[in-house]
Design a protein around this motif. Sequence first.
Motif, PDB file in Angstrom:
ATOM      1  N   MET A  60     -31.958  -7.342   5.459  1.00  8.22           N
ATOM      2  CA  MET A  60     -30.964  -6.290   4.720  1.00  8.22           C
ATOM      3  C   MET A  60     -31.602  -6.374   3.314  1.00  8.22           C
ATOM      4  SD  MET A  60     -28.994  -4.957   6.774  1.00  8.22           S
ATOM      5  CE  MET A  60     -29.403  -5.282   8.224  1.00  8.22           C
ATOM      6  N   ASP A  61     -31.214  -4.687   2.923  1.00  5.96           N
ATOM      7  CA  ASP A  61     -31.718  -4.554   1.145  1.00  5.96           C
ATOM      8  C   ASP A  61     -31.382  -5.154  -0.141  1.00  5.96           C
ATOM      9  OD1 ASP A  61     -34.329  -4.219   1.318  1.00  5.96           O
ATOM     10  OD2 ASP A  61     -33.294  -2.147   2.416  1.00  5.96           O
ATOM     11  N   TYR A  62     -31.514  -6.277  -1.097  1.00  9.29           N
ATOM     12  CA  TYR A  62     -30.282  -7.011  -1.621  1.00  9.29           C
ATOM     13  C   TYR A  62     -29.971  -5.714  -3.557  1.00  9.29           C
ATOM     14  CZ  TYR A  62     -27.957  -9.583  -5.183  1.00  9.29           C
ATOM     15  OH  TYR A  62     -27.625 -10.765  -5.926  1.00  9.29           O
ATOM     16  N   MET A  63     -28.540  -4.648  -2.719  1.00 11.64           N
ATOM     17  CA  MET A  63     -28.556  -3.632  -3.154  1.00 11.64           C
ATOM     18  C   MET A  63     -27.262  -4.146  -4.657  1.00 11.64           C
ATOM     19  SD  MET A  63     -28.077  -0.102  -1.982  1.00 11.64           S
ATOM     20  CE  MET A  63     -29.118   0.828  -1.950  1.00 11.64           C
ATOM     21  N   VAL A  64     -26.777  -4.452  -5.421  1.00  8.58           N
ATOM     22  CA  VAL A  64     -25.707  -5.047  -5.858  1.00  8.58           C
ATOM     23  C   VAL A  64     -25.334  -3.980  -7.149  1.00  8.58           C
ATOM     24  CG1 VAL A  64     -24.421  -7.498  -7.000  1.00  8.58           C
ATOM     25  CG2 VAL A  64     -25.780  -7.233  -4.593  1.00  8.58           C
ATOM     26  N   MET A  65     -24.367  -4.370  -7.552  1.00  7.52           N
ATOM     27  CA  MET A  65     -23.985  -4.505  -9.451  1.00  7.52           C
ATOM     28  C   MET A  65     -22.787  -5.031  -8.917  1.00  7.52           C
ATOM     29  SD  MET A  65     -22.738  -0.467 -11.312  1.00  7.52           S
ATOM     30  CE  MET A  65     -21.205  -0.237 -10.462  1.00  7.52           C
ATOM     31  N   ASN A  66     -22.588  -6.367 -10.690  1.00 10.90           N
ATOM     32  CA  ASN A  66     -21.605  -5.949 -11.302  1.00 10.90           C
ATOM     33  C   ASN A  66     -21.449  -5.639 -12.004  1.00 10.90           C
ATOM     34  OD1 ASN A  66     -22.014  -9.021  -9.817  1.00 10.90           O
ATOM     35  ND2 ASN A  66     -24.201  -8.631 -10.587  1.00 10.90           N
ATOM     36  N   VAL A  67     -19.781  -5.306 -11.829  1.00 12.23           N
ATOM     37  CA  VAL A  67     -19.024  -4.931 -13.206  1.00 12.23           C
ATOM     38  C   VAL A  67     -18.243  -6.263 -14.142  1.00 12.23           C
ATOM     39  CG1 VAL A  67     -16.878  -3.594 -13.306  1.00 12.23           C
ATOM     40  CG2 VAL A  67     -18.235  -2.982 -11.082  1.00 12.23           C
ATOM     41  N   CYS A  68     -18.214  -5.948 -15.277  1.00  7.08           N
ATOM     42  CA  CYS A  68     -18.029  -7.478 -15.821  1.00  7.08           C
ATOM     43  C   CYS A  68     -17.489  -7.053 -16.799  1.00  7.08           C
ATOM     44  CB  CYS A  68     -19.491  -7.055 -16.574  1.00  7.08           C
ATOM     45  SG  CYS A  68     -19.797  -8.862 -17.145  1.00  7.08           S
ATOM     46  N   ALA A  69     -16.158  -7.403 -16.540  1.00  7.55           N
ATOM     47  CA  ALA A  69     -15.016  -7.688 -17.790  1.00  7.55           C
ATOM     48  C   ALA A  69     -15.102  -9.309 -18.588  1.00  7.55           C
ATOM     49  CB  ALA A  69     -13.282  -7.289 -16.954  1.00  7.55           C
TER      50      ALA A  69
END
Length: 506
Positions: free
Chosen positions: A411-420
């Motif tokens: 699979m293709d590593y597709m990530v967004m970290n939403v950072c607080a």
Amino acid sequence: MRKVEEFFANIAAKLGEDAVNRAEETVSRYGENTMPGGSRPPLGVVYPRSTEEVQVIVRAANEFDVALYPVSTGNNIGLGSRSPVHVGQVVVDLGRHMNRIIEVNDKLGYAVVEPGVSYQTMYDELVRQGNKYMIDVTSGPPQGGVMGNALDKGAGYAPYFDHFGMSCGMEVVLGNGEILRTGDGALATGNQLNWHTSKYSYGPIIDGLFAQSNYGIVTRMGMWLMPRPPAIRSFHFTYEDDDALEEITDICRILKMSNYVPTLFRVANDLYTCGAEVVSEEFTQSGGQKSISDEGRKRLWQQFGLGSWTVSGAFYGPSMEAMDPQIQRVRDLFGRSGKARYISHEDAENINPLKVAINAFSGVPSASELGLLRWRPGGGNTWFLPGTPTDGQIANEFQKVGRAIYEKHGMDYMVMNVCAARFMRGLHVITFNREDEDECRRADACYRELSEELVRRGVFVGRAPIDYQKFHMDQTTDSFRDACSGIKNVFDPKGIIAPGRYGIGE
Ligand SMILES: Cc1cc2nc3c(=O)[nH]c(=O)nc-3n(C[C@H](O)[C@H](O)[C@H](O)COP(=O)(O)OP(=O)(O)OC[C@H]3O[C@@H](n4cnc5c(N)ncnc54)[C@H](O)[C@@H]3O)c2cc1C
């Protein structure tokens, strides 16, 4: 015993023939989703026009022992769309008729909505009323709903990002058919001045029980609105090194802890930013068996001028120029190691993947990110949503674990970290070819292994697709599960509302 025919006949008699649809095409359309586990067609769809009609439906479901599955706008893409958690439930499509903005309070900055009010409708109405307020949007489908998203603990990126937290006062038809009004809505006079302004009213805070649960059908909700600032100025820094996630996270924590930056940070990897704009070139070559190569990633970096990680945030102020000092401070911090390249607001306006971030910070719905569903052919899409503390070392370690698992399953590593300040939610997208059995199997295995590996490290998910709700509920303690089913027995003793949703009930 379940009496399906009697149920539909009862609803048609009481609410009219057009309140029921059991056509094959409709049932099949409502059963569609993007999950690896396949479609889940309902028995039929019913369309209430009011809270009282929802009561009629719930009472009939109790009488004829039929399970219901409420949706508001049914755009829960990547998490189940509008298909019920189990085949054979009846979808209650609230959004078709119950789609009124009941009130926009111009002085106190809140709206009261019915289930079918989408982000796009709310945005358009606020613009029509002078653009004084903004609704906090997701970067998902503009037709997704304000209420459905909040009830699923969805979130955005601007200061009012916590959608359930920004909701205030709701009306619910419980599984037993009774109407419950939460907060000051519980005042018996029927004249509730503070229903949508006071979150902590008399007695226990019951509202939370209706998020990610199946205890009732919500028919009305208050949602707070943020005054639209005169100017919004975003900033973006892009890094080529995968391990830069550690540095980025630690800087975000400093800036968020004091709330110097009022938005959340979107820390998105290359495939999350660029994957919405193009289709995978390498998919055909490997027949979807392999993750994208490093060379393939670098080609994307060149095409879009973005690196392995791009971090975006925004300031709000009286004018663009007035925010020069704030921009300088973030440039100093992110620039210190020499690894980051700064992208200004003006330049980002012309880079599509960054325009998505600007829209999200500005309360403007946009459909661009839906391009992620086309990165691989076949429309398969499921989201894995764990989180980490805002600690660079831990975040980077999780990145390594995640990348390795995606690669193992092709699979293709597709990530967004939403950072607080203290926590960041890792939005992991698994995009796959849903027409291909082997890819569905690998996408499913990838999801489960990611979860099992992170659970071993003490990390849980914050929201789950319908395919995995029981799987995650089984990861909780006995006492948590007992509490959930105990509450279910009180509000919905016959278990007719979405049994199995979030793993509550069968
Ligand atoms: C590319 C992409 C980006 C996305 N970005 C985001 C993002 O930034 N933030 C985010 O939060 N999500 C995001 N999503 C996920 C999703 O599309 C949205 O959260 C969507 O707005 C939720 O769907 P909805 O509003 O149509 O809810 P619905 O489908 O109407 O509801 C969601 C679920 O909540 C329950 N429910 C709904 N209404 C009621 C009710 N009245 N009473 C009781 N239960 C109810 C139902 O079980 C339903 O299945 C993204 C998805 C994609 C594909």
